[in-house]
Design a protein around this motif. Structure first.
Motif, mmCIF file in Angstrom:
data_model
loop_
_atom_site.group_PDB
_atom_site.id
_atom_site.type_symbol
_atom_site.label_atom_id
_atom_site.label_comp_id
_atom_site.label_asym_id
_atom_site.label_seq_id
_atom_site.Cartn_x
_atom_site.Cartn_y
_atom_site.Cartn_z
ATOM 1 N N LEU A 169 -1.779 -10.222 26.855
ATOM 2 C CA LEU A 169 -2.466 -9.612 26.306
ATOM 3 C C LEU A 169 -2.554 -8.179 26.065
ATOM 4 O O LEU A 169 -3.488 -7.722 25.338
ATOM 5 C CB LEU A 169 -3.897 -9.445 27.222
ATOM 6 C CG LEU A 169 -5.086 -9.941 27.013
ATOM 7 C CD1 LEU A 169 -5.306 -10.870 25.346
ATOM 8 C CD2 LEU A 169 -6.017 -10.164 27.750
ATOM 9 N N SER A 170 -2.195 -7.439 26.721
ATOM 10 C CA SER A 170 -1.771 -6.415 26.208
ATOM 11 C C SER A 170 -1.230 -5.659 25.923
ATOM 12 O O SER A 170 -0.289 -4.326 25.204
ATOM 13 C CB SER A 170 -1.621 -5.298 28.531
ATOM 14 O OG SER A 170 -1.013 -5.634 28.837
ATOM 15 N N GLN A 171 0.002 -6.358 25.187
ATOM 16 C CA GLN A 171 1.379 -6.190 24.153
ATOM 17 C C GLN A 171 0.742 -6.333 23.173
ATOM 18 O O GLN A 171 -0.668 -7.191 22.708
ATOM 19 C CB GLN A 171 2.412 -6.903 24.550
ATOM 20 C CG GLN A 171 2.670 -6.417 26.165
ATOM 21 C CD GLN A 171 3.893 -8.185 26.677
ATOM 22 O OE1 GLN A 171 4.336 -8.993 25.928
ATOM 23 N NE2 GLN A 171 4.401 -7.595 27.820
ATOM 24 N N GLY A 172 1.541 -5.832 21.931
ATOM 25 C CA GLY A 172 0.755 -5.937 20.699
ATOM 26 C C GLY A 172 -0.305 -5.134 20.435
ATOM 27 O O GLY A 172 -0.547 -4.268 20.518
ATOM 28 N N SER A 173 -0.997 -6.143 19.343
ATOM 29 C CA SER A 173 -2.085 -5.843 18.671
ATOM 30 C C SER A 173 -3.292 -6.409 19.250
ATOM 31 O O SER A 173 -4.559 -6.566 18.794
ATOM 32 C CB SER A 173 -1.938 -5.760 16.911
ATOM 33 O OG SER A 173 -1.809 -7.392 17.188
#
Lengths: 290, 228
Positions: free
Chosen positions: A238-242
């Motif tokens: 969830l804290s990765q990418g956009s």
């Protein structure tokens, strides 16, 4: 009043506003932005308190450079954190403002003060010293003084700060009534105030115009991008990418997470977007571009 | 109604609302000082009169910055700028009205009190003493108020103006016998010269200084608050 803001820029130590343009002729425009986005500077420029470095502002086709005082007569301005002389009573303060706005006849002043006090619910506090009022009451005096003279352009900067929920609701209703025949620019960082009062929205981000248009189009821009995930714990992806987490809540059987993303996590369901979702998404998108 | 009338009436009302500091100032400079003078039972009324005037002027030099501070702190507060000065075509009227109302209330109260004191106790004393004292009160209070206002702009805090006023008073009492430049004088000098027409005329030059200070302060204040 037709208010036309054309390519307004302002710089203090750094750039505060850059190329702001919009036009409005009626209704409430919500001015939304994070702290330091330039909301107050824009309000002060429109109020003619500060000169823009670049750009122009037209009030019914007139420029403030040639018609400063006639334009100021048409503007009601509630500055952030309204204050007044502590030992002057509410009635005396409003009487003074009436005269500052060119209302000199005693009977006109009395009826104006009476009307404004009733509108903000301070009829029984008129003899009280300003310094003895609560924060919410002081703010209501500020609203009353801004409305004196029935201005065709009302600028209200963070008006609901210090108001209790009941006062806040009453203020929103009052704005709705006043918006029928004038332009109201409502600057706030409280998304709910705008969602409940404004037809149009102007979003500022780091001094630039991020969005100007109607509220529903703005909210629709994040349809299919707001998701709800329920699981045992918050997934690391969830804290990765956009993806951007909006809120999380612990439940008996795990967690419930609301987040913004173009592509959802497996097992997520799409939820109805709100103004707050759209606002977070819009300002994050702008930041990502830079 | 002109901006002048509106600002002056509001400043006057605001000053009268400062009941604590205004009451103490007036009580000290009128009733208490006069009772002290009467208690001393001086042989000549003229001695009592000059003693009263001398004590009043020294007290007023010290109390005027404190009273002026109650109506003008030395800085334009955001609400003054955004709610009041915003509406004024001549924002300097706001500042000058504070000065004039303090001058009028302080000077006027002392003049009225001292005149009543004169009527009660003078008993045939030469009226030139009364006239000279009234002129001294009016001019000195005006000069002290205008100077306090000027220092409040310079130092950006009205209360800080107490220090230069104290220094000026000390220098005046000790080293400046000239009525055109002194804030106030030594008791001996006042007794010798206060009734001399030449000396009174020279003291009237204070009006020029007051006018100059008001003009400089008005221009300075305007430059400070004009929109940028």
């Amino acid at each position: 009043m037709n208010l036309k803001v054309c390519a307004v820029s302002k710089r203090y130590d750094s750039k505060v506003l850059e190329g702001i343009s919009f036009e409005v002729d009626r209704g409430v425009v919500g001015l939304l932005g994070e702290n330091g986005a330039g909301k107050t500077t824009l309000m002060e420029i429109i109020a003619t308190l500060t000169k823009p470095d670049e750009g122009t502002i037209e009030y019914d086709g007139r420029s403030s450079a040639e018609n400063l005082y006639p334009i100021r007569r048409q503007i009601g301005y509630l500055p952030q954190k309204f204050d007044f002389f502590a030992k002057i009573s509410v009635e005396e303060a409003l009487d003074y403002i009436c005269q500052l706005k060119g209302i000199f006849s005693r009977s006109e002043r009395q009826s104006e003060i009476e009307q404004r006090l009733q509108q903000v619910g301070l009829g029984d506090q008129r003899k009280k010293r300003f310094g003895a009022l609560s924060g919410g009451m002081k703010q209501r005096v500020g609203i009353a003084q801004a409305m004196i003279g029935d201005p065709s352009l009302l600028l209200v900067d963070e008006p609901t700060v210090g108001l209790d929920p009941h006062e806040r609701t009453a203020f929103r209703q009052l704005l709705g009534q006043l918006a029928a025949d004038r332009v109201i620019l409502l600057s706030t960082h409280i998304v709910e105030d705008i969602a409940m009062t404004s037809e149009r929205l102007l979003v500022l981000h780091e001094g630039r115009l991020n969005y100007y248009g109607d509220l529903s189009t703005f909210i629709r821009s994040v349809e299919g991008k707001v998701w709800l995930y329920r699981g045992a714990s918050i997934p690391a992806s969830l804290s990765q990418g956009s993806r951007l987490m909006i809120s999380s809540q612990s439940l008996i059987e795990g967690v419930e997470v609301r987040y913004l993303a173009e592509t959802p996590l497996e097992g997520s369901i799409a939820i109805e977007p709100t103004l707050e979702h759209a606002y977070i998404y819009a300002n994050r998108k702008k930041a990502a571009y830079e | 109604m002109s901006e002048w009338t509106l600002q002056f009436s509001f400043s006057f009302r605001n000053l009268l609302k400062q009941r604590g500091v205004l009451g103490v100032t007036l009580l000290l400079t009128t009733l208490l000082i006069s009772m002290l003078m009467l208690a001393n039972r001086l042989d000549q009324f003229a001695d009592t009169w000059f003693g009263l005037l001398h004590s009043q002027m020294i007290l007023l030099v010290l109390l005027t910055p404190i009273l002026f501070n109650a109506v003008w702190s030395g800085r334009v507060k955001p609400f003054e700028f955004k709610t009041i000065l915003y509406r004024l075509r001549r924002p300097e009227t706001y500042f000058l009205s504070h000065i004039l109302s303090v001058w009028l209330v302080l000077g006027g109260s002392v003049v009225v009190f001292d005149s009543a004191f004169w009527l009660l106790y003078a008993q045939g004393t030469d009226p030139i003493l009364w006239a000279g004292a009234m002129l001294q009160i009016g001019l000195t209070v005006g000069f002290v108020t205008a100077l306090t206002a000027f220092f409040s702009l310079l130092l950006r805090r009205t209360i800080y103006s107490l220090l230069p006023m104290l220094m000026y008073l000390f220098v005046s009492l000790s080293f400046i016998p000239n009525p055109m430049y002194a804030l106030w004088f030594s008791p001996d000098l006042i007794e010798q010269a206060a009734a001399e027409p030449k000396w009174i005329a020279a003291r009237a030059i204070l009006l020029v200084w007051i006018l100059l200070l008001l003009i400089i302060s008005a221009v300075w204040f305007r430059r400070r608050v004009i929109r940028r």
